[in-house]
Design a protein around this motif. Structure first.
Motif, mmCIF file in Angstrom:
data_model
loop_
_atom_site.group_PDB
_atom_site.id
_atom_site.type_symbol
_atom_site.label_atom_id
_atom_site.label_comp_id
_atom_site.label_asym_id
_atom_site.label_seq_id
_atom_site.Cartn_x
_atom_site.Cartn_y
_atom_site.Cartn_z
ATOM 1 N N ARG A 4 1.056 -1.275 0.132
ATOM 2 C CA ARG A 4 -0.018 -0.065 0.123
ATOM 3 C C ARG A 4 0.761 1.279 0.004
ATOM 4 N NH1 ARG A 4 -3.077 -1.530 5.207
ATOM 5 N NH2 ARG A 4 -0.810 -2.275 5.648
ATOM 6 N N SER A 5 2.176 0.845 0.170
ATOM 7 C CA SER A 5 3.200 2.428 0.165
ATOM 8 C C SER A 5 3.196 2.947 -1.481
ATOM 9 C CB SER A 5 4.420 2.032 0.646
ATOM 10 O OG SER A 5 5.119 1.089 -0.190
ATOM 11 N N PRO A 6 3.859 4.156 -1.555
ATOM 12 C CA PRO A 6 4.036 4.594 -2.767
ATOM 13 C C PRO A 6 4.797 3.579 -3.486
ATOM 14 C CG PRO A 6 4.330 6.333 -1.000
ATOM 15 C CD PRO A 6 3.985 5.096 -0.378
ATOM 16 N N ALA A 7 5.936 2.982 -2.965
ATOM 17 C CA ALA A 7 6.787 1.978 -3.653
ATOM 18 C C ALA A 7 5.767 0.943 -4.215
ATOM 19 C CB ALA A 7 7.951 1.330 -2.759
ATOM 20 N N GLY A 8 4.949 0.352 -3.066
ATOM 21 C CA GLY A 8 4.053 -0.737 -3.974
ATOM 22 C C GLY A 8 3.219 -0.261 -5.076
ATOM 23 N N THR A 9 3.002 1.057 -5.273
ATOM 24 C CA THR A 9 2.032 1.459 -6.203
ATOM 25 C C THR A 9 3.014 1.419 -7.531
ATOM 26 O OG1 THR A 9 0.505 2.942 -4.879
ATOM 27 C CG2 THR A 9 0.659 3.445 -7.100
ATOM 28 N N VAL A 10 4.172 2.041 -7.508
ATOM 29 C CA VAL A 10 5.217 2.081 -8.690
ATOM 30 C C VAL A 10 5.359 0.455 -9.040
ATOM 31 C CG1 VAL A 10 7.575 2.478 -9.238
ATOM 32 C CG2 VAL A 10 6.133 4.326 -7.831
ATOM 33 N N VAL A 11 5.710 -0.433 -8.014
ATOM 34 C CA VAL A 11 5.889 -1.739 -8.593
ATOM 35 C C VAL A 11 4.717 -2.217 -9.266
ATOM 36 C CG1 VAL A 11 6.346 -4.078 -7.472
ATOM 37 C CG2 VAL A 11 7.860 -2.274 -6.720
ATOM 38 N N SER A 12 3.595 -2.038 -8.929
ATOM 39 C CA SER A 12 2.348 -2.503 -9.293
ATOM 40 C C SER A 12 2.315 -2.074 -10.960
ATOM 41 C CB SER A 12 1.134 -2.229 -8.588
ATOM 42 O OG SER A 12 1.059 -3.089 -7.362
ATOM 43 N N HIS A 13 2.690 -0.703 -11.026
ATOM 44 C CA HIS A 13 2.481 -0.034 -12.515
ATOM 45 C C HIS A 13 3.598 -0.680 -13.255
ATOM 46 C CE1 HIS A 13 2.380 2.884 -15.326
ATOM 47 N NE2 HIS A 13 3.539 2.894 -15.523
ATOM 48 N N LEU A 14 4.966 -0.797 -12.829
ATOM 49 C CA LEU A 14 5.869 -1.518 -13.596
ATOM 50 C C LEU A 14 5.461 -2.915 -13.897
ATOM 51 C CD1 LEU A 14 9.041 -0.107 -11.841
ATOM 52 C CD2 LEU A 14 8.244 0.617 -14.103
ATOM 53 N N GLN A 15 4.824 -3.593 -13.269
ATOM 54 C CA GLN A 15 4.706 -5.229 -13.388
ATOM 55 C C GLN A 15 3.543 -4.970 -14.697
ATOM 56 O OE1 GLN A 15 3.735 -6.209 -9.332
ATOM 57 N NE2 GLN A 15 5.323 -7.951 -9.635
ATOM 58 N N SER A 16 2.566 -4.087 -14.511
ATOM 59 C CA SER A 16 1.380 -4.106 -15.575
ATOM 60 C C SER A 16 2.047 -3.783 -16.758
ATOM 61 C CB SER A 16 0.503 -3.158 -15.094
ATOM 62 O OG SER A 16 0.804 -2.019 -15.157
ATOM 63 N N THR A 17 3.118 -3.084 -16.886
ATOM 64 C CA THR A 17 3.893 -2.686 -18.079
ATOM 65 C C THR A 17 4.782 -3.892 -18.933
ATOM 66 O OG1 THR A 17 5.634 -1.502 -17.345
ATOM 67 C CG2 THR A 17 3.745 -0.282 -17.517
ATOM 68 N N GLY A 18 4.751 -4.722 -18.008
ATOM 69 C CA GLY A 18 5.735 -5.983 -18.609
ATOM 70 C C GLY A 18 7.166 -5.939 -18.050
ATOM 71 N N THR A 19 7.386 -4.916 -17.119
ATOM 72 C CA THR A 19 8.944 -4.634 -16.776
ATOM 73 C C THR A 19 9.411 -5.868 -15.988
ATOM 74 O OG1 THR A 19 8.574 -2.291 -16.963
ATOM 75 C CG2 THR A 19 10.407 -3.168 -15.530
ATOM 76 N N HIS A 20 10.388 -6.488 -16.200
ATOM 77 C CA HIS A 20 10.949 -7.572 -15.295
ATOM 78 C C HIS A 20 11.515 -6.987 -14.105
ATOM 79 C CE1 HIS A 20 10.125 -10.627 -17.889
ATOM 80 N NE2 HIS A 20 10.559 -9.936 -18.840
#
Length: 146
Positions: A4-20
């Motif tokens: 739920r932290s800002p880092a979690g939001t960034v990780v979720s976004h990167l994962q949704s774009t296919g970033t490894h």
């Protein structure tokens, strides 16, 4: 890392774009969950000889993820005091379980906003029987396998 932290939001976004992404040496699965224990032919043995498919299913416990409690019931396929390991490993039930885990067609409880089925590993909304692995912290890469 708190999802739920800002880092979690960034990780979720990167994962949704296919970033490894890798966290502490483990690839974060981004929806493509897999079980290293099953894929690599491993298992876990309790001190009393009970054979489980992985560390996550070795004992009864609960944990909290995204602020919600989940109860995990152990899954055991036999005891070394009663049967040899090869017999347990090749049993129909254990073989069927490993096949099911390789397909990993469990409901995505790890990403779900939550229903009552998410509270345990008993069943999931796809109709999978016990144990369900859709919120396995090892399979998603949040907990490291040894």
């Amino acid at each position: 890392m708190d999802a739920r932290s800002p880092a979690g939001t960034v990780v979720s976004h990167l994962q949704s774009t296919g970033t490894h992404l890798r966290l502490l040496g483990a690839e974060l699965a981004a929806g493509a969950m897999r079980c290293r224990f099953v894929d690599e032919g491993r298992l876990a043995i309790a001190p009393d000889g009970e054979v489980s498919p992985c560390l996550a299913l070795l004992h009864d416990y609960h944990y909290y993820y995204r602020g919600r409690k989940r109860q995990v019931r152990p899954c055991r396929f036999g005891n070394l005091r009663e049967r040899p390991l090869a017999e347990i490993w090749h049993s129909e039930a254990y073989t069927a379980f490993r096949d099911r885990v390789r397909r990993f067609a469990f409901s995505p409880c790890i990403d779900c906003s939550g229903c009552e089925l998410r509270e345990t590993n008993e069943a999931d909304c796809y109709g999978n029987p016990f144990p369900t692995c859709g919120e396995c912290l090892w399979a998603v890469g949040l907990v490291q396998c040894p």
